[in-house]
Design an enzyme around this catalytic site. Structure first.
Site, PDB file in Angstrom:
ATOM      1  CB  THR A 140      -0.911   0.012   1.234  1.00 20.92           C
ATOM      2  OG1 THR A 140      -0.101   0.123   2.416  1.00 20.92           O
ATOM      3  CG2 THR A 140      -1.739  -1.272   1.309  1.00 20.92           C
ATOM      4  CD  GLU A 192      -5.452  -2.842   1.020  1.00 22.39           C
ATOM      5  OE1 GLU A 192      -4.985  -2.279   2.018  1.00 22.39           O
ATOM      6  OE2 GLU A 192      -5.894  -2.219   0.035  1.00 22.39           O
ATOM      7  CE  LYS A 240     -20.100  12.086  15.970  1.00 23.40           C
ATOM      8  NZ  LYS A 240     -19.888  10.910  16.856  1.00 23.40           N
ATOM      9  CD1 TRP A 257     -22.096  10.482  11.254  1.00 25.91           C
ATOM     10  CD2 TRP A 257     -19.904  10.886  11.154  1.00 25.91           C
ATOM     11  NE1 TRP A 257     -21.504   9.772  12.271  1.00 25.91           N
ATOM     12  CE2 TRP A 257     -20.150  10.004  12.227  1.00 25.91           C
ATOM     13  CE3 TRP A 257     -18.596  11.302  10.890  1.00 25.91           C
ATOM     14  CZ2 TRP A 257     -19.132   9.514  13.041  1.00 25.91           C
ATOM     15  CZ3 TRP A 257     -17.572  10.815  11.701  1.00 25.91           C
ATOM     16  CH2 TRP A 257     -17.841   9.935  12.763  1.00 25.91           C
TER      17      TRP A 257
END
Length: 531
Positions: A176, A322, A427, A432
């Site tokens: 990654t 992944e 937040k 959110w």
């Protein structure tokens, strides 16, 4: 049931036996290309395989590549897994410190590196464990290095070098990009690459076929190029390699000259390319069959519409290191009226066959398919990683499900829409806010070239959104005008409290917005009225 045909050995032998005349084109310089045939690819792959075995590379050993999307890289994609070794593609856009860590962590024995990348290699060579260095180009620049060209000519294309690999033999190691800590390794076995490649040929994903001219614009050093090289090879498609340091104009030239029908990449690259197409109308002629796959980060509606105005079919998708192949948005468009086209196309879409997806709410429950309830996207499937190399970060996996770190919603049709990254979602006052939704809306404004929205600490609301924007050349707009523009689209408390105008936005090694850099840059931001 014999699963051992699900191997890269099968890919190599198939290219050799069934598609020897299929073409491979490589950009080797300004306006210059080299042309090859699949038969040459198979032959050189066998030569390299024999050469690596002569150097003592054994089954399970890691052989690293530090290469652009070039002919030798495609050769390595076939040669290394076919002797039972593991190809490990080093991301040439990472810092030398990261490359040193990755090469040592992987215990790479051999490195294949292009001459143009030797300065990068010099930055970590003293910390790398390579027993042999093979240079594509002038090997004399590295003491003790071997010449790729000379090495492969020393060995015959003898198939007896091929190992008896099995479906579960390790084949491909990638890491990654390390945006959330140390880079983590993802080790794929032969069958996972084979199945992902086969899935790419399905009409319900990207329908790669022999009739395609595929521009391999997705870096082969990143995400295994989405397994696209293997998909193109198994169907005998024309493959076009963009070569070293490809710029948007280079990609457009190749698409036009080779009449490309398939190309993919992150929105940033194709945003820049769209600017060129609009700046120089008529300079490039695209195939009417060209489809552009946008992935890596959410694509703005404005970008999709721009490319569709050029006569190009745009497909929104999603994957990651992944995952390889995860979601596609175009699958059921014909089931709905035209006015819903962009509503659906802006979503990442439904899972590919044999991939499952679900949204886990922030309190740990599976979200309903209501198109509203936000949570983390979890996926699992035959070619999706269920652990990291050497068992690192086990908390990223729950009962074989991969926790993606992406925040999304899922609607009644099973379409997933990503609204943020866990680390990026804001937040504010207990509610959110999606930074991606705000960014896409800002980039639909005619004065905005690029936009990033980050959460900045706020004494009263915990966090509030700050917008960082780049203006289009020759355009102007005021913060208040942008606020009014966003208020037409969002509830008032979603609208950023401040706008900062900059010349450019920082990017990661894969071309995505580097929001961590922005958060650090504006960590001491003072809101109006605060002390």
């Amino acid at each position: 049931m014999n699963l051992d045909t699900l191997t890269i050995r099968h890919v190599l032998l198939r290219t050799q036996r069934y598609f020897p005349r299929s073409e491979i084109v490589e950009r080797v310089g300004e306006g210059r290309v080299c042309r090859y045939r699949y038969a040459q690819l198979a032959e050189e792959s066998l030569r390299l395989a024999n050469a690596l075995k002569s150097l003592g590379v054994r089954e399970g050993d890691r052989v690293a590549t530090l290469l652009w999307n070039t002919w030798p890289h495609l050769v390595a994609y076939l040669a290394i897994p076919n002797i039972g070794a593991v190809i490990h593609t080093l991301n040439l856009r990472l810092h030398p410190n990261d490359l040193a860590y990755i090469a040592e962590h992987a215990e790479d024995r051999v490195l294949i590196v292009e001459e143009s990348l030797l300065p990068l290699y010099e930055g970590f060579r003293d910390r790398a464990p390579f027993e042999h260095v093979i240079v594509v180009g002038d090997a004399s620049k590295v003491p003790g290095a071997l010449s790729y060209q000379e090495l492969i000519q020393q060995y015959e294309p003898d198939e007896r070098c091929l190992a008896e690999v099995h479906w579960n033999t390790p084949a491909f190691l990638l890491y990654t990009s390390g945006t959330t800590g140390r880079p983590k390794g993802v080790l794929y076995v032969h069958a996972q690459l084979a199945l992902a490649a086969l899935a790419l040929t399905s009409t319900i994903t990207y329908y790669v076929s022999k009739d395609d001219s595929i521009l391999l614009s997705v870096p082969m050093f990143h995400v295994a190029s989405w397994a696209l090289p293997y998909a193109g090879l198994i169907v005998g498609a024309k493959m076009v390699l963009p070569g070293p340091h490809p710029q948007p104009a280079d990609l457009l030239n190749l698409l036009s000259d080779e009449q490309g029908t398939f190309v993919a990449g992150v929105p940033t690259v194709w945003h820049d390319a769209a600017n060129l197409v609009e700046r120089y109308p008529g300079r490039w002629t695209f195939s009417p069959r060209l489809r552009l796959i946008l992935g890596g980060s959410a694509a703005p509606e404005a970008l999709i519409r721009r490319w569709e105005s050029f006569g190009v079919t745009v497909i929104h998708g999603w994957g990651m290191s992944e995952v390889l192949l995860g979601l596609q948005a175009h699958v059921k468009l014909s089931d709905f009226p035209p006015e819903r086209h962009y509503e659906l196309l802006l979503k990442q879409g439904m899972p590919a066959p044999f991939v499952e997806a679900k949204i886990l709410t922030f309190d740990g429950k599976e979200a309903p398919w209501d198109g509203q309830t936000m949570g983390e996207l979890l996926v699992r499937g035959a070619w999706i990683a269920d652990s990291y190399y050497r068992g690192e970060s086990p908390d990223s996996f729950v009962d074989d499900w991969l926790r993606t770190g992406d925040v999304g919603i899922i609607d009644s049709e099973g379409y997933v829409k990503l609204v943020d990254r866990l680390k990026d979602v804001i937040k504010s006052g207990g509610e959110w806010i999606s930074t991606i939704e705000l960014e896409n809306a800002l980039m639909s404004h005619p004065a905005i070239e690029e936009a990033a929205v980050i959460g900045v600490p706020h004494e009263r609301w915990q966090e509030r959104p700050l917008a960082v924007v780049v203006l289009r050349e020759g355009k102007t707009v005021t913060p208040e005008e942008l606020r009014e523009y966003l208020r037409e689209r969002f509830v008032r408390w979603w609208v950023p409290d401040a706008f900062v105008f900059v010349d450019e936005l920082p990017k990661t090694s894969t071309g995505k917005l580097a929001k961590a850099v922005l958060r650090e840059r504006f960590c001491d931001w003072k809101w109006e009225g605060s002390e």
